[in-house]
Design a protein around this motif. Structure first.
Motif, PDB file in Angstrom:
ATOM      1  N   GLY A   1       0.842  -1.188   0.000  1.00 51.50           N
ATOM      2  CA  GLY A   1       0.000   0.000   0.000  1.00 51.50           C
ATOM      3  C   GLY A   1       0.874   1.234   0.000  1.00 51.50           C
ATOM      4  N   VAL A   2       0.633   2.138  -0.936  1.00 45.27           N
ATOM      5  CA  VAL A   2       1.428   3.361  -1.032  1.00 45.27           C
ATOM      6  C   VAL A   2       0.477   4.543  -0.970  1.00 45.27           C
ATOM      7  CG1 VAL A   2       2.789   4.767  -2.659  1.00 45.27           C
ATOM      8  CG2 VAL A   2       3.354   2.353  -2.316  1.00 45.27           C
ATOM      9  N   PHE A   3       0.926   5.640  -0.370  1.00 43.71           N
ATOM     10  CA  PHE A   3       0.134   6.859  -0.323  1.00 43.71           C
ATOM     11  C   PHE A   3       1.026   8.079  -0.570  1.00 43.71           C
ATOM     12  CE2 PHE A   3      -1.573  10.393   2.451  1.00 43.71           C
ATOM     13  CZ  PHE A   3      -2.583  10.775   1.587  1.00 43.71           C
ATOM     14  N   GLY A   4       0.653   8.873  -1.552  1.00 51.68           N
ATOM     15  CA  GLY A   4       1.399  10.107  -1.868  1.00 51.68           C
ATOM     16  C   GLY A   4       0.469  10.993  -2.676  1.00 51.68           C
ATOM     17  N   PRO A   5      -0.190  11.958  -2.044  1.00 49.17           N
ATOM     18  CA  PRO A   5      -1.308  12.646  -2.699  1.00 49.17           C
ATOM     19  C   PRO A   5      -0.942  13.606  -3.834  1.00 49.17           C
ATOM     20  CG  PRO A   5      -0.939  13.525  -0.497  1.00 49.17           C
ATOM     21  CD  PRO A   5      -0.034  12.348  -0.637  1.00 49.17           C
ATOM     22  N   ALA A   6       0.332  13.930  -4.017  1.00 43.82           N
ATOM     23  CA  ALA A   6       0.697  14.803  -5.135  1.00 43.82           C
ATOM     24  C   ALA A   6       0.693  13.975  -6.429  1.00 43.82           C
ATOM     25  CB  ALA A   6       2.075  15.418  -4.904  1.00 43.82           C
ATOM     26  N   LEU A   7      -0.177  14.356  -7.347  1.00 47.22           N
ATOM     27  CA  LEU A   7      -0.406  13.545  -8.545  1.00 47.22           C
ATOM     28  C   LEU A   7       0.274  14.112  -9.784  1.00 47.22           C
ATOM     29  CD1 LEU A   7      -4.292  13.068  -8.207  1.00 47.22           C
ATOM     30  CD2 LEU A   7      -2.463  11.673  -7.183  1.00 47.22           C
ATOM     31  N   ASP A   8       0.596  13.226 -10.731  1.00 42.78           N
ATOM     32  CA  ASP A   8       1.041  13.685 -12.049  1.00 42.78           C
ATOM     33  C   ASP A   8      -0.199  14.008 -12.892  1.00 42.78           C
ATOM     34  OD1 ASP A   8      -0.025  11.289 -13.075  1.00 42.78           O
ATOM     35  OD2 ASP A   8       1.910  10.294 -13.062  1.00 42.78           O
ATOM     36  N   ARG A   9       0.007  14.418 -14.146  1.00 48.16           N
ATOM     37  CA  ARG A   9      -1.117  14.884 -14.953  1.00 48.16           C
ATOM     38  C   ARG A   9      -2.110  13.789 -15.313  1.00 48.16           C
ATOM     39  NH1 ARG A   9       0.646  18.027 -19.982  1.00 48.16           N
ATOM     40  NH2 ARG A   9       2.045  16.250 -20.105  1.00 48.16           N
ATOM     41  N   LYS A  10      -1.702  12.544 -15.185  1.00 45.04           N
ATOM     42  CA  LYS A  10      -2.621  11.462 -15.519  1.00 45.04           C
ATOM     43  C   LYS A  10      -3.387  10.959 -14.303  1.00 45.04           C
ATOM     44  CE  LYS A  10      -0.412  10.152 -19.785  1.00 45.04           C
ATOM     45  NZ  LYS A  10       0.391   9.173 -20.519  1.00 45.04           N
ATOM     46  N   GLY A  11      -3.017  11.432 -13.115  1.00 47.73           N
ATOM     47  CA  GLY A  11      -3.786  11.080 -11.928  1.00 47.73           C
ATOM     48  C   GLY A  11      -3.098  10.098 -11.004  1.00 47.73           C
ATOM     49  N   ASN A  12      -1.818   9.790 -11.255  1.00 49.83           N
ATOM     50  CA  ASN A  12      -1.099   8.859 -10.385  1.00 49.83           C
ATOM     51  C   ASN A  12      -0.151   9.617  -9.450  1.00 49.83           C
ATOM     52  OD1 ASN A  12      -2.094   6.396 -11.601  1.00 49.83           O
ATOM     53  ND2 ASN A  12      -0.832   6.917 -13.386  1.00 49.83           N
ATOM     54  N   SER A  13       0.060   9.066  -8.276  1.00 47.14           N
ATOM     55  CA  SER A  13       0.981   9.665  -7.305  1.00 47.14           C
ATOM     56  C   SER A  13       2.388   9.738  -7.893  1.00 47.14           C
ATOM     57  CB  SER A  13       0.998   8.797  -6.047  1.00 47.14           C
ATOM     58  OG  SER A  13       2.021   9.226  -5.176  1.00 47.14           O
ATOM     59  N   VAL A  14       2.933  10.943  -8.001  1.00 44.73           N
ATOM     60  CA  VAL A  14       4.270  11.104  -8.591  1.00 44.73           C
ATOM     61  C   VAL A  14       5.312  10.334  -7.791  1.00 44.73           C
ATOM     62  CG1 VAL A  14       6.069  12.745  -9.230  1.00 44.73           C
ATOM     63  CG2 VAL A  14       3.688  13.431  -9.368  1.00 44.73           C
ATOM     64  N   ALA A  15       5.353  10.620  -6.499  1.00 44.94           N
ATOM     65  CA  ALA A  15       6.379   9.983  -5.670  1.00 44.94           C
ATOM     66  C   ALA A  15       6.080   8.502  -5.474  1.00 44.94           C
ATOM     67  CB  ALA A  15       6.464  10.693  -4.318  1.00 44.94           C
TER      68      ALA A  15
END
Lengths: 303, 303, 303, 303
Positions: free
Chosen positions: A272-286
């Motif tokens: 399970g991963v959590f990182g709310p900053a998203l890339d332009r497609k909607g996935n967590s960047v980090a």
């Protein structure tokens, strides 16, 4: 492993500055983007956690995986895939144009919003709440965490900004794929608002990695269905970056616009991963980078 | 295993009547559609064959896998994926519309024709022939079969019906992705005309299953690249049925309009299938069913 | 003229067998397709009628012309065209794909359903009924026929099959182009259900032909707006056959799926045609042919 | 009139700073964007000119009108429109996606590049040069100017950047709509390189305004064909701004990326405008405004 996770969190943390929280849902936009967390539960019951692992967040699109599991268990594979396809699209999650221009009579797959709404409508239950309660029951059983629940205010917030999804739903109704638009929308958006931790997600991932059997040994999802879920996670789990993620990471995974990513390494572990900053497609960047590094370090690719 | 293969061939044979040979290439249209064959070579060097396994056929799109391997070995991953994407499309192999409507500056993946032409243009070699010779050398080494060669008349036949591909190629040239249209087209169509047997393909598949090491122990393709190839096979290997094939079969595979399907089960076996009667998307009707049954029988899914 | 009209009706009548009534609205599907009628009112007040000219039918899309007139009179050109474009599309009337793929922020023109709903939402009136009453008032004044009214059961019938339009409307709401989906939909579908005769339509057409002045001399629509309406009738009035109709007939005209066609020959005449058997694009098969022959016979093309 | 033209040129001149010369053709990119000119020839043979009216420029897409005239005179309307449609598209001139996604078997109209190439291929003539010579002969006769000719270096410059058009042409060849790609492309690009002045264009426009009869009384184009040309000018003459231009100006007109606009007001006048600074859709920024003001001032709209 524990040390590696801490190193990877540290190494990837700076990427949290390169994305943005989902903006179209007010409550998600208020989340602190500078968070990153991971939880791993291995086949032999070891639990590893690092970063902001106590954070709570909502499943959002990750719920599509388990809604599909439930619908297929309820209705059978044939009936479900009579109303939704199996092909990745390369298009954004809220896309509908392909159905119009190619006169398709069903959404292309269960991971885009249109397909997920059809799937949710097929979960047994007289009301939206009943459908969601059954989904919650499944997830509580899967994680052994009876406190997993839906966040009413996230649901309310999303419901107030649901017109694009409502447009998709009426399009589906016109095609005879769903009946009650508002009930479907309610169930769909409620399931998105189910709140979890990274550890909960790791346990769900482990259940998929163990072919549907929980870490406590309870068979919850038939083997064939659990394989199907992992396949959709590979071909369409990471929005229209699924292809790239499969190349670079090679693990069945599903992301949500809350910043969560649930991953399942067959026979080995749930993540399970959590990182709310998203890339332009909607996935967590980090989060994506974290999984890429993890996969390389422990040779987790299924390919 | 041998007995099972013979049973499966018999069980699936009737499906050869439910498809048609590719019609846009005259020489392929003349092939007898009532053929079905399979060859399997396992990790421990056992060879099993059944059906019309002595049939010779051309690789067609299956060659895209190895052209990609060579281009990435020649130019590096970064340079290649600067010019071609990694996303499945859900569209037919000769499609171009998405590049126009979304102003994409590169083809979406290396398995659609537009992307494959870009890849082939990046294989080292001063002429089209040189590129193809290098590809042949790779395949001969991979199979241990020095007789693998290109069929000149298939090349000629396809070259005479190559206007849609030529249209794609000029579109790519306009975008600066390829330079010499005719040389690229020649190399691309020559590689499609490489002739093999099911056993050859099984050996190629085994090499991928063994992470790039031939069955004689020679490392030919780096591990990371061989994983990448298998990933593309899963997400885009079976034209716009890739998603469905991944769900139903779950094995990395690549098909061609000649009716061939090359499959690789990691750590276990390479598979070559031939059945020239195609479904509407370009995959062998009987061949797909054969692989589906085989996967169930021996639990071959990677998911 | 009278004799010519009767001849043309006779000559074109057989074409009523080559089309079908609109099927997606049950009440329209029940209409007798074997009807054909025309009414012409000339600039010098002569009235000519032939065929089934006493038939009553609903305006359907023909109402879009007058809804646009009213919205522009109510809000001004600038405000209306801030929310809807001016370009013909070549696409079906219920299409939406172009807005998605090209990220357009407004419908392409006021004659496709999406654009027409935006326009109708801009007509002044606190409720849907008020908007429609104002439109009815305009049409009664234009025709001098106070009996023109809406057919409640056609409205009800269409409202029960309005999910595609509702999908479009929610898409528009998401873009901020309309506010109240149900009120807009009600007004839009009510205006479609306004019932007229060919003579009524001819009088409306004459008003446009006279630059907005009724045949009784009352100025109803400003000159500039009446020109604008006729321009849209030429570029987008006949669904995705507008280009062909402009070439073959050359008269500003607007058709509806009820089988009506309203035409306006500047400075010369207004024309109303009714023939409920439609071609695949939604235009009256016999009605289009009738206008083509009429245009040739009396040299009516504006080009 | 003369005074008005000079005032309008002055009023619109500043708009030349708001656009850019076409950049994809090197020789066009070098033109001074700060030019604006107009020539008008009325039905009664008066000639009015203002601004940089001595400037020479190439017809570019304006040639499509006369290529269509010639092809229809050569082959008949039926044969030409068997291979090209009549519908406006709302898409850019070099677009092809609609043909793919809707499986259209011919380009949508003769004013987009794909359609224009099909049309040019149907002009009689054994070679590209012969076709162009016949077109030049028509234009010389139409204008009474025997010096109208093609600029070889513009042709060469465009030919060197013709890959997108070549892609379209091979697509058309695949569909059986053209035979010799290079010969078609040569004729098409040569016709674009025909050089004229505003006065030449005004005389061409006048011939269309007079239904195909030159100002010296010679019938050159049949009446029906001249009407058809003006109709295409209205529905598709100004690229994907045709709808807006029809609303705002209301005159049949055709623009080219050189900055020229040819307009024809039926029974009244021909107009030639030149202003090489283009808007994003490819029309002269100042030229469009000039025509809009002119149309309002002299009430030139045909609607």
């Amino acid at each position: 492993m524990q040390q590696t996770l801490e190193q990877l969190i540290e190494a990837c943390y700076s990427l949290t500055g390169e994305g943005n929280c989902a903006e179209y849902i007010p409550l998600l936009a208020e989340v602190n983007p500078k968070q990153l967390a991971i939880a791993i539960i291995t086949h032999d019951h070891q639990v590893y956690q690092a970063g902001d692992y106590q954070a709570l967040f909502t499943l959002q699109s990750i719920s599509k995986i388990f809604a599909l599991a439930l619908a297929v268990m309820d209705q059978g594979e044939a009936k479900v895939f009579d109303r939704v396809g199996m092909e990745p699209t390369g298009d954004p999650f809220n896309s509908i144009y392909k159905m119009e221009i190619f006169s398709y009579e069903k959404p292309l797959n269960p991971m885009i919003n249109a397909g997920a709404m059809v799937v949710t409508s097929m979960i047994k239950g007289r009301t939206a709440q009943e459908k969601v309660e059954r989904l919650l029951a499944l997830l509580r059983e899967m994680t052994g965490n009876p406190k997993i629940d839906m966040v009413e205010e996230v649901y309310q917030s999303e419901m107030e900004h649901a017109n694009r999804n409502r447009a998709l739903a009426y399009y589906l109704k016109e095609l005879g794929l769903i009946e009650d638009v508002e009930a479907t929308l309610e169930a769909y958006i409620r399931q998105c608002a189910i709140q979890v931790t990274c550890e909960d997600m790791a346990r769900m991932g482990l259940c998929l990695a163990r072919y549907g059997v929980t870490d406590r040994g309870t068979p919850l999802i038939p083997t064939a269905i659990s394989k199907m879920l992992k396949t959709f996670m590979v071909t369409c789990g990471m929005y229209n970056s699924s292809g790239e993620f499969a190349i670079k990471v090679g693990i069945p995974a599903k992301s949500g616009v809350s910043g969560g990513i649930l991953a399942a390494v067959p026979n080995r572990m749930g993540i399970g991963v959590f990182g709310p900053a998203l890339d332009r497609k909607g996935n967590s960047v980090a989060g994506v980078k974290l999984l890429e590094e993890l996969s390389k370090r422990f040779d987790l690719s299924i390919f």
